[in-house]
Design a protein around this motif. Structure first.
Motif, PDB file in Angstrom:
ATOM      1  N   VAL A 254      -4.318  -6.543  -0.768  1.00 43.23           N
ATOM      2  CA  VAL A 254      -2.938  -6.683  -0.315  1.00 43.23           C
ATOM      3  C   VAL A 254      -2.847  -7.909   0.582  1.00 43.23           C
ATOM      4  CG1 VAL A 254      -1.063  -5.684   1.044  1.00 43.23           C
ATOM      5  CG2 VAL A 254      -2.437  -4.214  -0.474  1.00 43.23           C
ATOM      6  N   VAL A 255      -2.021  -8.856   0.186  1.00 42.01           N
ATOM      7  CA  VAL A 255      -1.659  -9.950   1.081  1.00 42.01           C
ATOM      8  C   VAL A 255      -0.415  -9.488   1.830  1.00 42.01           C
ATOM      9  CG1 VAL A 255      -0.927 -12.358   1.262  1.00 42.01           C
ATOM     10  CG2 VAL A 255      -2.688 -11.716  -0.402  1.00 42.01           C
ATOM     11  N   GLU A 256      -0.557  -9.340   3.129  1.00 43.19           N
ATOM     12  CA  GLU A 256       0.486  -8.733   3.944  1.00 43.19           C
ATOM     13  C   GLU A 256       1.710  -9.643   4.080  1.00 43.19           C
ATOM     14  OE1 GLU A 256       0.156  -5.721   4.655  1.00 43.19           O
ATOM     15  OE2 GLU A 256      -1.806  -5.182   5.447  1.00 43.19           O
ATOM     16  N   GLY A 257       2.823  -9.020   4.507  1.00 41.11           N
ATOM     17  CA  GLY A 257       4.019  -9.785   4.800  1.00 41.11           C
ATOM     18  C   GLY A 257       5.174  -9.571   3.852  1.00 41.11           C
ATOM     19  N   MET A 258       5.091  -8.558   2.974  1.00 42.72           N
ATOM     20  CA  MET A 258       6.182  -8.344   2.023  1.00 42.72           C
ATOM     21  C   MET A 258       7.505  -8.119   2.741  1.00 42.72           C
ATOM     22  SD  MET A 258       7.125  -8.297  -1.126  1.00 42.72           S
ATOM     23  CE  MET A 258       5.662  -8.057  -2.150  1.00 42.72           C
ATOM     24  N   GLN A 259       7.472  -7.402   3.865  1.00 38.83           N
ATOM     25  CA  GLN A 259       8.713  -7.106   4.580  1.00 38.83           C
ATOM     26  C   GLN A 259       9.356  -8.372   5.150  1.00 38.83           C
ATOM     27  OE1 GLN A 259       5.728  -6.415   5.722  1.00 38.83           O
ATOM     28  NE2 GLN A 259       5.623  -7.316   7.770  1.00 38.83           N
TER      29      GLN A 259
ATOM     30  N   GLU B 291      13.897  -5.084   2.398  1.00 35.91           N
ATOM     31  CA  GLU B 291      14.208  -3.748   1.867  1.00 35.91           C
ATOM     32  C   GLU B 291      13.066  -2.753   2.104  1.00 35.91           C
ATOM     33  OE1 GLU B 291      16.445  -6.830  -0.465  1.00 35.91           O
ATOM     34  OE2 GLU B 291      14.369  -6.578   0.183  1.00 35.91           O
ATOM     35  N   VAL B 292      11.823  -3.243   2.246  1.00 35.50           N
ATOM     36  CA  VAL B 292      10.685  -2.327   2.406  1.00 35.50           C
ATOM     37  C   VAL B 292      10.382  -2.020   3.862  1.00 35.50           C
ATOM     38  CG1 VAL B 292       9.721  -3.250   0.271  1.00 35.50           C
ATOM     39  CG2 VAL B 292       8.854  -4.093   2.463  1.00 35.50           C
ATOM     40  N   THR B 293      11.088  -2.649   4.782  1.00 33.62           N
ATOM     41  CA  THR B 293      10.801  -2.476   6.207  1.00 33.62           C
ATOM     42  C   THR B 293      10.950  -1.008   6.616  1.00 33.62           C
ATOM     43  OG1 THR B 293      11.599  -4.701   6.664  1.00 33.62           O
ATOM     44  CG2 THR B 293      11.438  -3.202   8.539  1.00 33.62           C
ATOM     45  N   GLY B 294       9.937  -0.498   7.293  1.00 34.45           N
ATOM     46  CA  GLY B 294       9.964   0.873   7.804  1.00 34.45           C
ATOM     47  C   GLY B 294       9.588   1.933   6.805  1.00 34.45           C
ATOM     48  N   LEU B 295       9.351   1.560   5.548  1.00 34.11           N
ATOM     49  CA  LEU B 295       9.014   2.561   4.529  1.00 34.11           C
ATOM     50  C   LEU B 295       7.516   2.852   4.519  1.00 34.11           C
ATOM     51  CD1 LEU B 295      11.162   1.423   1.465  1.00 34.11           C
ATOM     52  CD2 LEU B 295      11.785   2.962   3.341  1.00 34.11           C
ATOM     53  N   LYS B 296       7.197   4.107   4.270  1.00 31.29           N
ATOM     54  CA  LYS B 296       5.806   4.466   4.069  1.00 31.29           C
ATOM     55  C   LYS B 296       5.295   3.785   2.806  1.00 31.29           C
ATOM     56  CE  LYS B 296       2.680   8.417   3.689  1.00 31.29           C
ATOM     57  NZ  LYS B 296       2.563   9.887   3.761  1.00 31.29           N
ATOM     58  N   GLU B 297       4.122   3.184   2.898  1.00 33.29           N
ATOM     59  CA  GLU B 297       3.548   2.432   1.784  1.00 33.29           C
ATOM     60  C   GLU B 297       2.428   3.232   1.130  1.00 33.29           C
ATOM     61  OE1 GLU B 297       0.465  -1.232   1.601  1.00 33.29           O
ATOM     62  OE2 GLU B 297       2.316  -1.652   2.697  1.00 33.29           O
ATOM     63  N   ARG B 298       2.417   3.231  -0.201  1.00 39.41           N
ATOM     64  CA  ARG B 298       1.322   3.850  -0.966  1.00 39.41           C
ATOM     65  C   ARG B 298       0.732   2.815  -1.896  1.00 39.41           C
ATOM     66  NH1 ARG B 298       1.196   9.399  -1.023  1.00 39.41           N
ATOM     67  NH2 ARG B 298      -1.000   8.913  -1.401  1.00 39.41           N
ATOM     68  N   VAL B 299      -0.585   2.783  -1.995  1.00 38.16           N
ATOM     69  CA  VAL B 299      -1.284   1.909  -2.929  1.00 38.16           C
ATOM     70  C   VAL B 299      -1.939   2.779  -3.988  1.00 38.16           C
ATOM     71  CG1 VAL B 299      -3.097   0.186  -3.233  1.00 38.16           C
ATOM     72  CG2 VAL B 299      -1.673   0.132  -1.183  1.00 38.16           C
ATOM     73  N   PHE B 300      -1.470   2.647  -5.222  1.00 40.64           N
ATOM     74  CA  PHE B 300      -1.967   3.447  -6.342  1.00 40.64           C
ATOM     75  C   PHE B 300      -2.678   2.526  -7.334  1.00 40.64           C
ATOM     76  CE2 PHE B 300       1.918   6.437  -5.744  1.00 40.64           C
ATOM     77  CZ  PHE B 300       1.263   7.121  -4.725  1.00 40.64           C
ATOM     78  N   VAL B 301      -3.944   2.836  -7.614  1.00 39.96           N
ATOM     79  CA  VAL B 301      -4.721   2.051  -8.578  1.00 39.96           C
ATOM     80  C   VAL B 301      -5.037   2.942  -9.776  1.00 39.96           C
ATOM     81  CG1 VAL B 301      -6.782   0.667  -8.991  1.00 39.96           C
ATOM     82  CG2 VAL B 301      -5.706   0.657  -6.727  1.00 39.96           C
TER      83      VAL B 301
END
Length: 529
Positions: free
Chosen positions: A199-204, A209-219
């Motif tokens: 994950v390269v950070e900084g999407m928010q 739109e993703v700010t404050g949302l719980k993040e899940r990483v599914f592989v």
């Protein structure tokens, strides 16, 4: 077809001998339990240091596991998620501790010749027990100790190999992944599970739109029973078995009406996955944020997101309001053509909003954006306005040698001779730093292929000669199968950007159905300084 029987005899003998050793991989999660994200390793002060050890096992069902183990105080963990910021340095030490088993000598093993000349790492032939690492999607140089898959060789029992990679300061924030890319044997190790997320950070900062949302990483991964034979394969989500054909589905915990930011990687050998979230039989809207690690110019709503093998999607999901809703995360069926393997419908996970047994995870919410990043400041921005100075045409094709094979897999520059990849071949394309090129890639085969370009993203401009509405930046894209005589070939037109000096060097493009890549559906490109 995704099988090649003439290659089976030496490879299977080799594979089974390698697999006879003591189990070296951690136990994987029990089917039907709460789904957990993998361990995250985060950079500190601009550096992420980690060590991975490649091992293998065969489970009680006979399925082969390959694992990239990270040591923790409580035991080994497979394929941790590597989290970095733009501009950070990744220092990753990889050690190969596969046990070759009862083989008398390396000469007994099926092998592939590598690129001639100086090796990066160990010497010797590429075999089923050799390895290296590709940092899929990252825009980093194709050189030794960075992202060179042509000459990097890490042999079993050898010294630890150090990777040192600086993430570009203008690298798009998003989901990438790492996996072995040892020519001729990539399928075995990736299909055994040796793959993890980056994950390269900084999407928010780009997509608030993703700010404050719980993040899940599914592989999404696979594991095989018998290599290079069509099925049986087991599909897994974060190493937990999906529900096809007899296993209960993993449980994805959410709160009623909760929005979560899902980052999903298709790390399977071959599956094309139309991803969907369904409540009581009704498709739900998914707010698509990024594809292949690149934020969309504008988020858009989709009810089905097609991920070819190796591709990634990042999207916002909203949970149902009631625990009585039958809510599932699934991949729909997908036809890959008359000579392809059918990709079946499968439930990947059941969304559970009932109370109790919630998964408590640290630092899983995207933080508030500070110093927002504009789309214009990340790599490849404005590519659609650039003028291409070169036009190229390439095509996928297959050649059958009789009713049951053998099969040759080709990706060919139009006007050149069809040939399978060889390590000692010269680049089939030569260009230079500063070039912008438009490539049209056709599929002349009776099965769908997945085109992947190393080192750079490309801009999708046309599909079947028609300009696309959404000019997304991708590193992998599906090209549907040819329906046969009387039908046109399907194609995509993409814009390649070689303006960044870090692209200088020799690297590859190929089909990301890994059997096809291993059997030669791949070639080199040289970018001169």
């Amino acid at each position: 077809m995704r099988s090649a029987f003439k290659y089976l005899s030496p490879i299977l003998m080799c594979a089974f001998l390698v697999m006879e050793g003591i189990a070296q991989c951690p136990d994987r999660p029990t089917a039907g339990t709460i789904l957990k994200d993998g361990l995250s390793l985060k950079s500190a002060n601009g550096v992420l240091k980690a060590g991975l050890i490649l091992r293998h096992s065969v489970d009680t069902g006979g399925y082969t596991h390959y694992c990239l183990n990270y040591k923790t105080a409580t035991g080994d963990v497979e394929s941790p998620t590597l989290r970095l910021n733009p501009g950070d340095t990744l220092m990753l030490d990889v050690t190969n501790r596969i046990v070759v088993g009862d083989m008398e000598s390396e000469d007994d093993m099926a092998s592939m010749a590598g690129t001639p000349g100086k090796k990066c790492g160990d010497s010797g032939a590429m075999t089923i027990s050799s390895t290296n690492v590709h940092f899929h999607g990252l825009n980093v140089p194709p050189v030794c100790h960075q992202d060179d898959v042509l000459t990097t060789l890490i042999q079993p029992g050898g010294a630890t190999f150090p990777f040192k990679i600086q993430i570009p300061k203008n690298e798009p924030p998003g989901l990438y992944w790492y996996h072995p890319h040892i020519h001729g044997f990539t399928e075995f190790q990736v299909n055994g599970g040796a793959a993890g997320a980056i994950v390269v950070e900084g999407m928010q900062k780009v997509r608030p739109e993703v700010t404050g949302l719980k993040e899940r990483v599914f592989v999404l991964r696979q594991q095989y029973l018998v290599p290079w034979i069509p099925g049986p394969y087991q599909l897994t989500l974060n190493y937990q078995l999906a529900s096809f054909p007899t296993f209960p589905a993993p449980i994805i915990k959410m709160k009623p009406n909760e929005k979560q930011f899902w980052r999903v990687a298709n790390a399977s050998l071959q599956d094309f996955m139309p991803l969907q979230v369904v409540f009581d039989g009704k498709l739900q809207p998914l707010q698509l944020i990024a594809l292949d690690g690149y934020p969309l110019a504008k988020p858009r709503t989709e009810d089905t997101i097609l991920l070819p093998p190796a591709s990634r999607a990042e999207f916002i999901v909203q949970a149902p309001a009631s625990a009585t809703t039958d809510a599932v995360f699934q991949t729909d069926a997908y036809s890959t053509g008359p000579t392809g393997n059918a990709d079946f419908f499968q439930v990947l996970g059941k969304i559970d909003v009932s109370k109790g047994d919630d998964v408590v995870e640290e630092n899983t919410k995207s933080t508030e954006p500070t110093r927002p990043i504009t789309m214009q400041s990340i790599k490849y921005s404005g590519l659609s306005e650039q003028k291409a100075n070169t036009q190229r045409k390439l095509y996928f094709s297959e050649e059958f040698g009789g009713t049951n094979g053998p099969i040759q897999f080709y990706i060919t520059v139009d006007g050149q001779k069809e040939k399978v990849f060889e390590g000692n071949e010269k680049p089939v394309i030569t260009t230079k730093v500063g070039a912008v090129e438009d490539w049209t890639i056709e599929n002349r085969a009776l099965e769908t292929h997945a085109f992947h370009m190393h080192q750079i993203h490309f801009l999708v401009m046309e599909v079947d000669g028609v300009p696309v509405k959404n000019q997304d930046l991708r590193d992998t894209i599906e090209i549907p199968f040819w329906e046969g005589p009387g039908h046109p070939y399907h194609s995509v037109k993409v814009r390649m950007d070689f303006r960044d000096p870090t692209t200088a060097g020799t690297f590859v493009f190929h089909c990301h159905i890994l059997l096809h890549e291993d059997l030669g559906m791949m070639h080199k490109i040289l970018v001169k300084k």
